[in-house]
Design an enzyme around this catalytic site. Structure first.
Site, PDB file in Angstrom:
ATOM      1  N   GLU A  44       0.812  -1.214   0.000  1.00 55.81           N
ATOM      2  CA  GLU A  44       0.000   0.000   0.000  1.00 55.81           C
ATOM      3  C   GLU A  44       0.853   1.275   0.000  1.00 55.81           C
ATOM      4  O   GLU A  44       0.327   2.363  -0.259  1.00 55.81           O
ATOM      5  CB  GLU A  44      -0.950   0.000   1.212  1.00 55.81           C
ATOM      6  CG  GLU A  44      -1.999  -1.098   1.118  1.00 55.81           C
ATOM      7  CD  GLU A  44      -2.775  -1.292   2.418  1.00 55.81           C
ATOM      8  OE1 GLU A  44      -3.960  -1.618   2.335  1.00 55.81           O
ATOM      9  OE2 GLU A  44      -2.174  -1.156   3.509  1.00 55.81           O
ATOM     10  N   GLY A 110     -12.493  -4.283   2.180  1.00 56.47           N
ATOM     11  CA  GLY A 110     -13.544  -5.171   1.689  1.00 56.47           C
ATOM     12  C   GLY A 110     -14.778  -4.346   1.349  1.00 56.47           C
ATOM     13  O   GLY A 110     -15.177  -3.471   2.122  1.00 56.47           O
ATOM     14  N   MET A 212      -9.254  -2.624   8.668  1.00 57.17           N
ATOM     15  CA  MET A 212      -8.739  -2.960   9.997  1.00 57.17           C
ATOM     16  C   MET A 212      -7.957  -1.820  10.685  1.00 57.17           C
ATOM     17  O   MET A 212      -7.350  -2.068  11.725  1.00 57.17           O
ATOM     18  CB  MET A 212      -7.865  -4.214   9.899  1.00 57.17           C
ATOM     19  CG  MET A 212      -8.640  -5.411   9.351  1.00 57.17           C
ATOM     20  SD  MET A 212      -7.640  -6.893   9.110  1.00 57.17           S
ATOM     21  CE  MET A 212      -7.287  -7.356  10.804  1.00 57.17           C
ATOM     22  N   GLU A 213      -7.950  -0.624  10.110  1.00 60.90           N
ATOM     23  CA  GLU A 213      -7.151   0.457  10.722  1.00 60.90           C
ATOM     24  C   GLU A 213      -7.844   1.820  10.786  1.00 60.90           C
ATOM     25  O   GLU A 213      -7.551   2.618  11.696  1.00 60.90           O
ATOM     26  CB  GLU A 213      -5.817   0.669   9.947  1.00 60.90           C
ATOM     27  CG  GLU A 213      -4.860  -0.488   9.969  1.00 60.90           C
ATOM     28  CD  GLU A 213      -5.173  -1.530   8.882  1.00 60.90           C
ATOM     29  OE1 GLU A 213      -5.888  -1.181   7.915  1.00 60.90           O
ATOM     30  OE2 GLU A 213      -4.728  -2.670   9.017  1.00 60.90           O
ATOM     31  N   ASP A 236     -11.861  -6.821  -2.377  1.00 58.68           N
ATOM     32  CA  ASP A 236     -12.680  -8.036  -2.217  1.00 58.68           C
ATOM     33  C   ASP A 236     -14.075  -7.625  -1.758  1.00 58.68           C
ATOM     34  O   ASP A 236     -14.321  -6.448  -1.506  1.00 58.68           O
ATOM     35  CB  ASP A 236     -12.028  -8.965  -1.182  1.00 58.68           C
ATOM     36  CG  ASP A 236     -11.851  -8.278   0.163  1.00 58.68           C
ATOM     37  OD1 ASP A 236     -10.828  -7.609   0.356  1.00 58.68           O
ATOM     38  OD2 ASP A 236     -12.766  -8.366   1.009  1.00 58.68           O
TER      39      ASP A 236
HETATM   40  N1  ADE Z   1      -8.912  -5.301   3.965  1.00 64.23           N
HETATM   41  C1  ADE Z   1      -9.130  -5.742   2.715  1.00 64.23           C
HETATM   42  N2  ADE Z   1     -10.164  -6.604   2.694  1.00 64.23           N
HETATM   43  C2  ADE Z   1     -10.612  -6.706   3.963  1.00 64.23           C
HETATM   44  C3  ADE Z   1     -11.651  -7.451   4.575  1.00 64.23           C
HETATM   45  N3  ADE Z   1     -12.423  -8.267   3.858  1.00 64.23           N
HETATM   46  N4  ADE Z   1     -11.814  -7.329   5.915  1.00 64.23           N
HETATM   47  C4  ADE Z   1     -11.019  -6.501   6.629  1.00 64.23           C
HETATM   48  N5  ADE Z   1     -10.026  -5.791   6.109  1.00 64.23           N
HETATM   49  C5  ADE Z   1      -9.817  -5.877   4.777  1.00 64.23           C
END
Ligand code: ADE
Length: 270
Positions: A44, A110, A212-213, A236
């Site tokens: 990233e 995501g 997640m951040e 995703d």
């Molecule tokens: N970062 C990228 N895809 C993610 C997901 N599915 N869950 C949490 N963090 C992510």
């Protein structure tokens, strides 16, 4: 005639001169206001670092801070590591050690919204910690960790509106309007790979992306009163196929988000 006393005095004077020059250099670097650019993972930040002119790298608490310019803008670029703790810790170190005018967090996420697809861009208007709460006998009950003026705002951290506009306009330039969304990003210390949990994130938080951040960076920036924005390219759909999708699309998604940051730098210059 040079005697030992004179030699010592000359040596001391030279040493003092060097150390004064060193201090002046450091003070100058740190008094210049910079944009803080943060990501969680190597892929990233890699495009950003290759596009940047880095003057020097400082290591604080095992995190490398790359100090330089990105397309003419003074920046500090940093890879925090994955998850809320690593991100909050590194962001705190950044804000304590540099004069940071704005923070931009960039990376992958995501897709949670029904309309957001892989490789679309989400510009956060607000962020929430979806995993903050109480584990009861009846299951997990979310509880806001953040005060708000009214109930709708409780638990949410709000991005700076001017940075949101700049990020949105830059993303539209890079990706095209149909691929850019503004809305809520939900953050937690879980990689989400569950259709059922995607529904929870939609219904409980009105989220259109999860990662997640972001909310932990938002919490630190809010405490330090530094304007921030979080931008994410979807790697995703946070479903049963999420891991495979990140493996296939993660690097491209990470680069796309970086391209938007670069466009933001260009837009700031003009
Ligand atoms: N970062 C990228 N895809 C993610 C997901 N599915 N869950 C949490 N963090 C992510």
């Amino acid at each position: 005639m040079l005697n030992w006393k004179r030699i010592w005095i000359i040596l001391l004077a030279v040493l003092m001169l060097f150390s004064a020059a060193g201090c002046a250099g450091k003070a100058q670097t740190q008094s210049e206001s910079r944009i803080g650019i943060i990501s969680a993972m190597d892929n990233e930040v890699s495009l950003l670092l290759s596009e940047a002119e880095i003057d020097h790298v400082e290591t604080i608490g095992s995190v490398e801070f790359h100090v330089g310019t990105l397309h003419g803008q003074p920046v500090v670029i940093m890879r925090s590591g994955i998850g809320k703790v690593m991100a909050a810790s590194a962001a705190t170190a950044m804000l304590n050690n540099y004069q940071i005018s704005n923070v931009i967090f960039t990376g992958i996420a995501g897709a949670v919204g029904d309309e957001t697809q892989v490789l679309d861009q989400v510009i956060a208007t607000r962020l929430v910690q979806h995993d903050y709460g109480t584990m009861t006998n009846e299951g997990f009950v979310w509880a806001s960790g953040v005060d708000g003026e009214d109930d709708d705002e409780k638990g949410y951290y709000f991005c700076d509106p001017d940075l949101v506009t700049l990020a949105y306009d830059s993303a539209v330039q890079v990706m095209g309007e149909e691929h850019v969304f503004k809305g809520t990003i939900a953050t937690g210390d879980q990689f989400v790979a569950s259709e059922e949990y995607v529904k929870t994130l939609q219904q409980s938080f009105d989220a259109i992306a999860c990662e997640m951040e972001g909310a932990s960076i938002a919490a630190v920036c809010t405490q330090y009163e530094v304007p921030f924005v979080v931008i994410r390219t979807m790697s995703d759909k946070a479903d049963g196929n999420a891991h495979e999708s990140v493996d296939n699309m993660g690097d491209l998604a990470a680069d796309n988000s970086s391209r938007i940051v670069i466009q933001m730098m260009d837009a700031m210059r003009s």
